[in-house]
Design an enzyme around this catalytic site. Structure first.
Site, short mmCIF file in Angstrom:
data_model
loop_
_atom_site.label_atom_id
_atom_site.label_comp_id
_atom_site.label_asym_id
_atom_site.label_seq_id
_atom_site.Cartn_x
_atom_site.Cartn_y
_atom_site.Cartn_z
N GLY A 18 1.13 -21.93 1.13
CA GLY A 18 2.94 -21.33 0.42
C GLY A 18 3.64 -22.64 -0.12
O GLY A 18 3.43 -22.71 -0.93
N GLU A 88 -2.38 -15.19 11.34
CA GLU A 88 -2.60 -16.02 12.23
C GLU A 88 -4.10 -17.33 12.53
O GLU A 88 -4.89 -15.96 12.31
CB GLU A 88 -3.23 -15.71 14.22
CG GLU A 88 -1.50 -14.98 14.10
CD GLU A 88 -0.19 -16.12 14.80
OE1 GLU A 88 -1.03 -17.45 14.76
OE2 GLU A 88 0.64 -15.73 14.75
N TYR A 186 -10.82 -13.49 14.34
CA TYR A 186 -9.42 -13.64 12.99
C TYR A 186 -10.64 -13.55 12.20
O TYR A 186 -9.92 -12.20 11.11
CB TYR A 186 -9.87 -15.13 13.50
CG TYR A 186 -9.94 -15.65 11.73
CD1 TYR A 186 -8.31 -16.10 11.66
CD2 TYR A 186 -10.48 -16.57 11.17
CE1 TYR A 186 -7.96 -16.07 10.10
CE2 TYR A 186 -9.65 -17.32 9.47
CZ TYR A 186 -8.88 -17.16 9.07
OH TYR A 186 -8.39 -17.29 8.91
#
Length: 360
Positions: A18, A88, A186
């Site tokens: 980001g 996450e 994940y």
């Protein structure tokens, strides 16, 4: 300044990707708003604004799983483009903290969708950063040409050091060809993100781009996060004059893609939204690198001892991961520019500038 991007919202926008994305695009956006919970696993100083976050970025500290945070944000911001980066990460960590990963990655995404519905606002375009982890072990080809999807490697196989799929080779993943079959929590949550947003935009006027990222690394990565990736980890070990440990037999392969190439892919995706169905593209270098080659490259930069095979392994890790970027190049006019050696050199130069004490 007027921009075709208009108002931009970036979830998880104070993290590694980001911040680098903000440096590339925020100055040319009408407004650049970041929603980030500043988690201490990612941010060594959670109360401090990241230095690499562009000055033009408006940082809103809030959690994507919090409906109230969303309502308060969307009462003030009507984004035209959303980069959904909040997630996450960590394959091994997700097996021990499944609820945390599902909460942020899946519920955080549904909270975002519901918040837009409550606000009566449809963004023009959502760009989701997904992961190569959605492919699991991926597509393989036998010597006779037959293709198949092997199951997850079991603990018994790994303990017996049966690393490879016998009589076959891994085929580089491509979204149009490879069926997603995650072998980690994940990876499963990232695939769920894709499904949730694909279903949601199907009933809206919102375009969706899904970019499945390979192993991203480069300047700006967290050096305090133990799950940040093996490139900075290897760099730190070698800088301390230690031998880099190689898991399995050292011939695990990954596609290591430099942060600048990832940012340029995100920029290209935002500039050319799809006009029909959601699109899913792979972002990597298209080059397969063994962790042995990576470790030897890093060790040589520090005159560190040669890497050593340890036969250790991690549950949920896949044997090989690489991708074919031809479809991404065709769709976005984008090509990766950074080789592994050049990228590692740039990362190490940045780490040296941080003056982080050895072993910290």
């Amino acid at each position: 300044m007027t921009s075709s991007l208009g108002t931009v919202l970036v979830t998880g926008g104070a993290g590694f990707i980001g911040c680098e994305l903000s440096r590339a695009l925020a100055p040319s956006a009408d407004r650049w708003v970041v929603l980030d919970n500043m988690h201490p696993q990612v941010h060594a100083s959670p109360d401090t604004r990241p230095e690499r976050l562009a000055a033009e970025a408006e940082l809103v500290v809030g959690d994507v799983t919090d409906a109230t945070a969303w309502d308060e944000l969307l009462a003030q911001v009507r984004p035209d483009v959303v980069f959904h980066l909040a997630a996450e990460t960590g394959t091994a960590q997700s097996l021990a903290e499944s609820n945390r990963h599902a909460s942020v990655n899946v519920v955080g995404t549904t909270q975002m969708a519901d918040a837009f519905t409550r606000a009566g606002h449809d963004p023009a375009h959502i760009v989701l950063t997904s992961s190569r982890a959605v492919y699991g072990e991926g597509l393989w080809r036998r010597t006779d040409g037959e293709t198949f999807y092997p199951p997850q490697r079991t603990r018994a196989q790994l303990e017996a050091q049966q690393w490879e799929v016998e009589g076959a080779e891994h085929v580089p993943n491509a979204a149009a060809v490879s069926f997603p079959a995650p072998v980690s929590v994940y990876g499963a949550t990232k695939l769920a993100q894709e499904h949730v947003l694909s279903a949601w935009v199907g009933a809206r006027s919102t375009a969706l781009s899904v970019l499945r990222l390979q192993n991203v690394y480069g300047p700006g990565q967290s050096l305090s996060n133990p799950y940040t990736g093996i490139v900075p980890l290897f760099s730190r070990i070698a800088a301390e004059g230690r031998s880099i440990p190689l898991y399995e037999d050292g011939d695990i392969t990954r596609d290591f893609v430099f942060i600048d190439d990832v940012v340029s892919a995100l920029v290209a995706a935002a500039a050319t939204p799809p006009t029909g169905l959601p699109r899913t593209l792979d972002v990597g270098t298209g080059v397969r690198t063994t962790i042995r080659d990576l470790a030897e490259t890093v060790a040589a930069m520090h005159a560190a001892p040669a890497p050593e095979v340890t036969a250790q392994f991690r549950d949920g890790d896949v044997r090989h991961a690489a991708c074919d970027v031809a479809a991404t190049t065709a769709a976005l006019g984008w090509t990766p520019q950074w080789s592994m050696a050049d990228g590692v050199r740039a990362l190490q130069a940045w780490i040296d500038e941080q003056n982080v004490p050895a072993g910290s």
